[in-house]
Design an enzyme around this catalytic site. Structure first.
Site, PDB file in Angstrom:
ATOM      1  N   CYS A 117       0.818  -1.221   0.000  1.00  0.00           N
ATOM      2  CA  CYS A 117       0.000   0.000   0.000  1.00  0.00           C
ATOM      3  C   CYS A 117       0.847   1.264   0.000  1.00  0.00           C
ATOM      4  O   CYS A 117       0.352   2.352  -0.295  1.00  0.00           O
ATOM      5  CB  CYS A 117      -0.931   0.001   1.205  1.00  0.00           C
ATOM      6  SG  CYS A 117      -1.991  -1.448   1.203  1.00  0.00           S
ATOM      7  N   HIS A 262      -3.990   6.788   2.002  1.00  0.00           N
ATOM      8  CA  HIS A 262      -4.239   5.461   1.445  1.00  0.00           C
ATOM      9  C   HIS A 262      -5.612   5.000   1.903  1.00  0.00           C
ATOM     10  O   HIS A 262      -5.969   5.142   3.074  1.00  0.00           O
ATOM     11  CB  HIS A 262      -3.145   4.498   1.936  1.00  0.00           C
ATOM     12  CG  HIS A 262      -3.518   3.062   1.737  1.00  0.00           C
ATOM     13  ND1 HIS A 262      -3.931   2.574   0.521  1.00  0.00           N
ATOM     14  CD2 HIS A 262      -3.564   2.016   2.608  1.00  0.00           C
ATOM     15  CE1 HIS A 262      -4.209   1.293   0.646  1.00  0.00           C
ATOM     16  NE2 HIS A 262      -4.002   0.931   1.898  1.00  0.00           N
ATOM     17  N   ASN A 292     -10.101  -1.168  -0.991  1.00  0.00           N
ATOM     18  CA  ASN A 292      -8.657  -0.910  -0.878  1.00  0.00           C
ATOM     19  C   ASN A 292      -7.974  -1.467  -2.132  1.00  0.00           C
ATOM     20  O   ASN A 292      -7.953  -2.683  -2.341  1.00  0.00           O
ATOM     21  CB  ASN A 292      -8.142  -1.601   0.392  1.00  0.00           C
ATOM     22  CG  ASN A 292      -6.646  -1.438   0.611  1.00  0.00           C
ATOM     23  OD1 ASN A 292      -5.912  -1.053  -0.293  1.00  0.00           O
ATOM     24  ND2 ASN A 292      -6.196  -1.746   1.813  1.00  0.00           N
TER      25      ASN A 292
HETATM   26  N1  COA Z   1     -18.227  -9.885   7.918  1.00  0.00           N
HETATM   27  C1  COA Z   1     -18.805 -10.157   9.092  1.00  0.00           C
HETATM   28  N2  COA Z   1     -18.103 -10.431  10.212  1.00  0.00           N
HETATM   29  C2  COA Z   1     -16.758 -10.379  10.117  1.00  0.00           C
HETATM   30  C3  COA Z   1     -16.101 -10.079   8.911  1.00  0.00           C
HETATM   31  C4  COA Z   1     -16.894  -9.831   7.784  1.00  0.00           C
HETATM   32  N3  COA Z   1     -16.361  -9.526   6.590  1.00  0.00           N
HETATM   33  N4  COA Z   1     -14.769 -10.096   9.142  1.00  0.00           N
HETATM   34  C5  COA Z   1     -14.592 -10.397  10.435  1.00  0.00           C
HETATM   35  N5  COA Z   1     -15.797 -10.578  11.033  1.00  0.00           N
HETATM   36  C6  COA Z   1     -16.092 -10.897  12.417  1.00  0.00           C
HETATM   37  C7  COA Z   1     -14.934 -11.595  13.111  1.00  0.00           C
HETATM   38  O1  COA Z   1     -14.947 -12.964  12.850  1.00  0.00           O
HETATM   39  C8  COA Z   1     -15.224 -11.269  14.554  1.00  0.00           C
HETATM   40  O2  COA Z   1     -16.212 -12.157  15.026  1.00  0.00           O
HETATM   41  P1  COA Z   1     -16.151 -12.704  16.553  1.00  0.00           P
HETATM   42  O3  COA Z   1     -16.268 -11.478  17.402  1.00  0.00           O
HETATM   43  O4  COA Z   1     -17.339 -13.601  16.602  1.00  0.00           O
HETATM   44  O5  COA Z   1     -14.839 -13.388  16.676  1.00  0.00           O
HETATM   45  C9  COA Z   1     -15.861  -9.875  14.501  1.00  0.00           C
HETATM   46  O6  COA Z   1     -16.300  -9.703  13.153  1.00  0.00           O
HETATM   47  C10 COA Z   1     -14.911  -8.779  14.868  1.00  0.00           C
HETATM   48  O7  COA Z   1     -13.699  -8.989  14.158  1.00  0.00           O
HETATM   49  P2  COA Z   1     -12.500  -8.032  14.294  1.00  0.00           P
HETATM   50  O8  COA Z   1     -11.407  -8.530  13.394  1.00  0.00           O
HETATM   51  O9  COA Z   1     -12.161  -7.835  15.729  1.00  0.00           O
HETATM   52  O10 COA Z   1     -13.154  -6.710  13.728  1.00  0.00           O
HETATM   53  P3  COA Z   1     -12.537  -5.279  13.586  1.00  0.00           P
HETATM   54  O11 COA Z   1     -13.444  -4.309  14.208  1.00  0.00           O
HETATM   55  O12 COA Z   1     -11.110  -5.248  13.978  1.00  0.00           O
HETATM   56  O13 COA Z   1     -12.655  -5.035  12.036  1.00  0.00           O
HETATM   57  C11 COA Z   1     -11.258  -4.974  10.094  1.00  0.00           C
HETATM   58  C12 COA Z   1     -11.932  -5.844  11.147  1.00  0.00           C
HETATM   59  C13 COA Z   1     -10.502  -5.886   9.163  1.00  0.00           C
HETATM   60  C14 COA Z   1     -12.339  -4.225   9.323  1.00  0.00           C
HETATM   61  C15 COA Z   1     -10.349  -3.951  10.817  1.00  0.00           C
HETATM   62  O14 COA Z   1      -9.535  -4.612  11.739  1.00  0.00           O
HETATM   63  C16 COA Z   1      -9.495  -3.187   9.857  1.00  0.00           C
HETATM   64  O15 COA Z   1      -9.975  -2.497   9.001  1.00  0.00           O
HETATM   65  N6  COA Z   1      -8.188  -3.275  10.013  1.00  0.00           N
HETATM   66  C17 COA Z   1      -7.271  -2.622   9.124  1.00  0.00           C
HETATM   67  C18 COA Z   1      -7.218  -3.416   7.883  1.00  0.00           C
HETATM   68  C19 COA Z   1      -6.499  -2.733   6.775  1.00  0.00           C
HETATM   69  O16 COA Z   1      -6.539  -1.539   6.676  1.00  0.00           O
HETATM   70  N7  COA Z   1      -5.862  -3.521   5.945  1.00  0.00           N
HETATM   71  C20 COA Z   1      -5.168  -3.039   4.836  1.00  0.00           C
HETATM   72  C21 COA Z   1      -3.922  -2.423   5.284  1.00  0.00           C
HETATM   73  S1  COA Z   1      -3.238  -1.472   4.101  1.00  0.00           S
END
Ligand code: COA
Length: 335
Positions: A117, A262, A292
């Site tokens: 990224c 980004h 993204n």
């Molecule tokens: N749909 C529904 N539920 C989902 C899911 C989806 N697409 N992805 C994950 N979950 C669930 C998980 O399994 C978890 O369930 P549980 O509580 O029963 O275990 C719950 O949602 C919470 O997951 P978590 O990973 O803690 O959520 P979060 O609030 O951290 O959000 C992201 C997840 C990925 C959206 C977030 O962490 C994020 O955006 N991180 C940065 C990612 C990023 O920018 N990546 C690119 C970098 S350049």
């Protein structure tokens, strides 16, 4: 003094739109979850059945558009810099594939960079050094990704799958003598201790064979992410890098006309906006439409801002990136 200016830009996204509801038919997710956690409403995917395209195909289209806007031809390109995490092949890199597709003359160098990224910011800083030294004049910098062919359409991979989209964007960079115009500063960083926090482990040269049927069964060839840790680092590293390029020019966040972060997650962008005390309208966001797009995300958002008149000649634009590696960086440009 010679500065590096953006002479033209272009972008290309495949036509096919995939909404959150489309994804929720394939994996256990929902429009509400995706929008609430990421801001994403839809993304574009290559239509693999109708017209298979690799990242170099998208990159070539974006590159051609950037050359056209810059008013130069393929024969004027002195260097290609190409950033992607989804190259067409293990080797050679997409840079030479784009060279052939655009018919850029033999002998012109093509440099591939692997900074995910942060690829566009890394590319800008490399291009800036070459231009300032007078080594190359017109540099075609491309960021392009086809994620859709490498995502896991199973509930197991849903955290990653819902985030990414396909797209490409490019800029032609060249020298300007116009006082105060162009790239004022870039900063790039990395911290390899976090390499496993967001990665795609297979195929890899550490393994023999580089991928096995078992790896595929386990989904080891799909991207894996510790989303929370990525989020945590992104919201502190991007503001740090932004402050660094501002300080290098005796400027403060209030001097920025438009911040183009980004497009990782709308919540990340909003948090950065609040940390820098910027009004929301000074931050460009298009993750809602494209998801993204990794190396393409910053130039795609910047070009859209230019086309919509949100980034105008004379404006102070700040770009900021964070991604796998971890890698991060920022750039300050007077358009
Ligand atoms: N749909 C529904 N539920 C989902 C899911 C989806 N697409 N992805 C994950 N979950 C669930 C998980 O399994 C978890 O369930 P549980 O509580 O029963 O275990 C719950 O949602 C919470 O997951 P978590 O990973 O803690 O959520 P979060 O609030 O951290 O959000 C992201 C997840 C990925 C959206 C977030 O962490 C994020 O955006 N991180 C940065 C990612 C990023 O920018 N990546 C690119 C970098 S350049």
């Amino acid at each position: 003094m010679t500065q590096t200016a953006i002479l033209g830009m272009g972008h290309y996204v495949p036509e096919k739109i995939v909404t959150n509801d489309d994804l929720s038919k394939l994996i256990e997710t929902s429009d509400e979850w995706i929008q609430q956690r990421t801001g994403i409403k839809q993304r574009h995917y290559v239509d693999f059945e109708k017209e298979p395209m690799g990242a170099s195909d998208l990159g070539a289209k974006a590159g051609a558009a950037a050359l056209e806007e810059a008013g130069i031809t393929k024969d004027d390109v002195d260097l290609i810099i190409y950033a992607t995490l989804s190259p067409d092949k293990f080797f050679p890199g997409d840079g030479v594939l784009v060279q052939a597709k655009l018919d850029i003359p033999a002998g012109v160098p093509a440099l591939d960079i692997r900074n995910q990224c942060s690829g566009f910011i890394y590319g800008l800083s490399i291009a800036d050094a070459f231009i300032k030294c007078g080594t190359y004049k017109n540099i075609l910098l491309i960021g392009s990704e086809v994620h859709s062919t490498g995502l896991e359409f199973e509930t197991r991979g849903r955290d990653v799958t819902v985030i990414f989209g396909d797209g490409a964007a490019a800029a032609v960079l060249g020298p300007t003598q116009e006082e105060g115009k162009g790239l004022l500063s870039t900063t790039i960083h990395a911290d390899g201790r976090f390499a496993d926090e967001l990665h795609c482990p297979y195929p890899g040269s550490k393994m023999m064979p580089r991928i096995t049927e078992e790896n595929i069964r386990n989904g080891d060839h799909y991207p894996q992410m510790n989303g929370r840790n990525v989020f945590k680092h992104a919201v502190s590293r991007m503001p740090e890098a932004i402050m660094e390029v501002l300080a290098a020019n005796d400027l403060t966040p209030s001097d920025i006309d438009l911040l183009v972060p980004h497009q990782a997650n709308l919540r990340i962008s909003e948090m950065i906006q609040r940390r820098l005390e910027l009004p929301p309208e000074k931050v460009m966001n298009n993750i809602q439409k494209y998801g993204n797009t990794t190396a393409a995300s910053i130039p795609l958002a910047l070009n859209q801002a230019r086309q919509e008149g949100r980034a105008k000649p004379g404006d102070l634009i700040c770009l900021a990136a964070f991604g796998a590696g971890f890698t991060w960086g920022a750039a300050l440009i007077r358009l």
